[in-house]
Design a protein around this motif. Structure first.
Motif, PDB file in Angstrom:
ATOM      1  N   UNK A   1     -41.897 -13.676 -25.484  1.00  0.00           N
ATOM      2  CA  UNK A   1     -41.596 -12.245 -25.578  1.00  0.00           C
ATOM      3  C   UNK A   1     -42.882 -11.467 -25.846  1.00  0.00           C
ATOM      4  N   UNK A   2     -43.749 -12.038 -26.675  1.00  0.00           N
ATOM      5  CA  UNK A   2     -44.985 -11.341 -27.051  1.00  0.00           C
ATOM      6  C   UNK A   2     -45.868 -11.109 -25.834  1.00  0.00           C
ATOM      7  N   UNK A   3     -46.057 -12.153 -25.014  1.00  0.00           N
ATOM      8  CA  UNK A   3     -46.912 -12.021 -23.831  1.00  0.00           C
ATOM      9  C   UNK A   3     -46.304 -11.056 -22.830  1.00  0.00           C
ATOM     10  N   UNK A   4     -44.982 -11.104 -22.672  1.00  0.00           N
ATOM     11  CA  UNK A   4     -44.322 -10.182 -21.747  1.00  0.00           C
ATOM     12  C   UNK A   4     -44.472  -8.740 -22.214  1.00  0.00           C
ATOM     13  N   UNK A   5     -44.310  -8.515 -23.504  1.00  0.00           N
ATOM     14  CA  UNK A   5     -44.459  -7.162 -24.045  1.00  0.00           C
ATOM     15  C   UNK A   5     -45.865  -6.634 -23.804  1.00  0.00           C
ATOM     16  N   UNK A   6     -46.861  -7.484 -24.024  1.00  0.00           N
ATOM     17  CA  UNK A   6     -48.251  -7.061 -23.815  1.00  0.00           C
ATOM     18  C   UNK A   6     -48.504  -6.727 -22.349  1.00  0.00           C
ATOM     19  N   UNK A   7     -47.969  -7.548 -21.439  1.00  0.00           N
ATOM     20  CA  UNK A   7     -48.190  -7.312 -20.014  1.00  0.00           C
ATOM     21  C   UNK A   7     -47.517  -6.022 -19.534  1.00  0.00           C
ATOM     22  N   UNK A   8     -46.367  -5.715 -20.113  1.00  0.00           N
ATOM     23  CA  UNK A   8     -45.607  -4.542 -19.686  1.00  0.00           C
ATOM     24  C   UNK A   8     -45.967  -3.270 -20.442  1.00  0.00           C
ATOM     25  N   UNK A   9     -46.683  -3.424 -21.548  1.00  0.00           N
ATOM     26  CA  UNK A   9     -46.988  -2.267 -22.381  1.00  0.00           C
ATOM     27  C   UNK A   9     -45.815  -1.826 -23.224  1.00  0.00           C
ATOM     28  N   UNK A  10     -44.905  -2.747 -23.516  1.00  0.00           N
ATOM     29  CA  UNK A  10     -43.731  -2.464 -24.337  1.00  0.00           C
ATOM     30  C   UNK A  10     -43.925  -3.057 -25.730  1.00  0.00           C
ATOM     31  N   UNK A  11     -43.077  -2.632 -26.654  1.00  0.00           N
ATOM     32  CA  UNK A  11     -43.026  -3.321 -27.936  1.00  0.00           C
ATOM     33  C   UNK A  11     -42.185  -4.587 -27.771  1.00  0.00           C
ATOM     34  N   UNK A  12     -42.374  -5.531 -28.665  1.00  0.00           N
ATOM     35  CA  UNK A  12     -41.593  -6.760 -28.580  1.00  0.00           C
ATOM     36  C   UNK A  12     -40.107  -6.481 -28.805  1.00  0.00           C
ATOM     37  N   UNK A  13     -39.809  -5.518 -29.663  1.00  0.00           N
ATOM     38  CA  UNK A  13     -38.404  -5.196 -29.910  1.00  0.00           C
ATOM     39  C   UNK A  13     -37.759  -4.597 -28.667  1.00  0.00           C
ATOM     40  N   UNK A  14     -38.515  -3.811 -27.894  1.00  0.00           N
ATOM     41  CA  UNK A  14     -37.976  -3.246 -26.660  1.00  0.00           C
ATOM     42  C   UNK A  14     -37.668  -4.347 -25.655  1.00  0.00           C
ATOM     43  N   UNK A  15     -38.546  -5.339 -25.569  1.00  0.00           N
ATOM     44  CA  UNK A  15     -38.294  -6.479 -24.689  1.00  0.00           C
ATOM     45  C   UNK A  15     -37.037  -7.221 -25.139  1.00  0.00           C
TER      46      UNK A  15
END
Length: 310
Positions: free
Chosen positions: A23-37
């Motif tokens: 989730x952390x890597x996906x959030x960073x790639x998308x520019x989202x917060x981890x909670x949003x992911x």
């Protein structure tokens, strides 16, 4: 089960999580917060009526339901992206092939194949991205690349256990060698004994908790002395040329070693072989993908022809 309200955002987030592995890597790639992911994944799981991801200590893994959703999400998102490109007047996606490659493939195999394809089929667009083998396998599963050049070492196990099994084709199998400075005592001959590698200084890629030191001879019976770390194999070879240390190298990279570097084989100990494998998902092969696969096969054969080591 009701997918009528599932958003494209949720599908894109899900694909990103599946590809990145956390989730952390996906959030960073998308520019989202981890909670949003997390919220998007939870909404998708509610719509599916099933758990799509298994949360593990090292990251996430797709469940059987998750594999079904990912496969169909990738198809939907690809069609949406193709529609957007067409409306924008950009070239049709059908003329594009997306290739992922492990780091050392970029030194010789990748440019040779892409260059040949540009000469023979200039209308085919190739986009590429570098990554580790696990990252590229996840990208194949997520549908964000069409082909992957991956590396494999003995005992040559499949790169993952997901279904359907990936289509794997061995392009080359060559011995692992050692690159040494031209003025180094080990450069006097074409081969060295494995015992002579003890006590040497090494130039390696940065290791993680689940990786060996890439650039250090495998199986050394000592803790290696790492003089320098670099991800780029050509940077490693340039450091070797300055006399900064030794590094391992696939025999197929011999044609691109810089001046001041000798490539030697290693005697003794287990034989160290490395395979370059072309991987894809099973199913029909679009023409641009087939053309690039053919170019990669030809380039691998050309690089595998006997050449002097040194």
């Amino acid at each position: 089960m009701d997918f009528s309200d599932v958003s494209l955002v949720a599908l894109r987030v899900f694909r990103e999580v599946a590809e990145r592995g956390t989730f952390t890597a996906a959030a960073a790639a998308l520019g989202y917060t981890q909670s949003a992911v997390s919220r998007q994944i939870a909404a998708l799981e509610r719509a599916a009526g099933s758990k799509l991801l298994e949360r593990r200590r090292e990251g996430v893994a797709l469940t059987a339901a998750g594999q079904v959703v990912l496969r169909n999400a990738a198809a939907v998102l690809d069609r949406i992206d193709a529609t957007a490109r067409e409306l924008a007047g950009l070239p049709a996606e059908g003329g594009t092939v997306r290739l992922g490659w492990y780091p050392s493939a970029g030194a010789a195999l990748l440019p040779r194949a892409v260059g040949a394809l540009r000469r023979t089929h200039p209308a085919v667009t190739v986009t590429t991205r570098e990554g580790t083998t696990p990252t590229l396998v996840r990208a194949l599963r997520a549908g964000t690349i069409d082909l992957a050049l991956i590396a494999s070492a003995p005992p040559f196990r499949p790169p993952d256990s997901e279904t359907p099994a990936l289509k794997l084709e061995t392009l080359s199998e060559r011995s692992l060698c050692v690159a040494v400075p031209a003025g180094h005592p080990l450069a006097a001959g074409d081969s060295v004994d494995v015992a002579d590698l003890r006590g040497q200084r090494w130039i390696s890629g940065p290791a993680s908790s689940n990786e060996v030191w890439l650039g250090v001879w495998p199986g050394l019976d000592e803790r290696p002395v790492i003089a320098h770390t670099a991800r780029d194999w050509l940077a490693k070879l340039q450091l070797v040329a300055t006399g900064a240390g030794l590094t391992t190298i696939a025999a197929t990279m011999t044609p691109v070693v810089p001046a001041g570097v000798r490539v030697v084989t290693v005697r003794g100990g287990p034989q160290e072989l490395r395979r370059t494998i072309l991987a894809r998902l099973p199913g029909p092969v679009p023409e641009p993908v087939r053309l690039l696969a053919d170019a990669l096969r030809t380039a691998a054969v050309d690089l595998g022809r006997p050449s002097p080591i040194g």
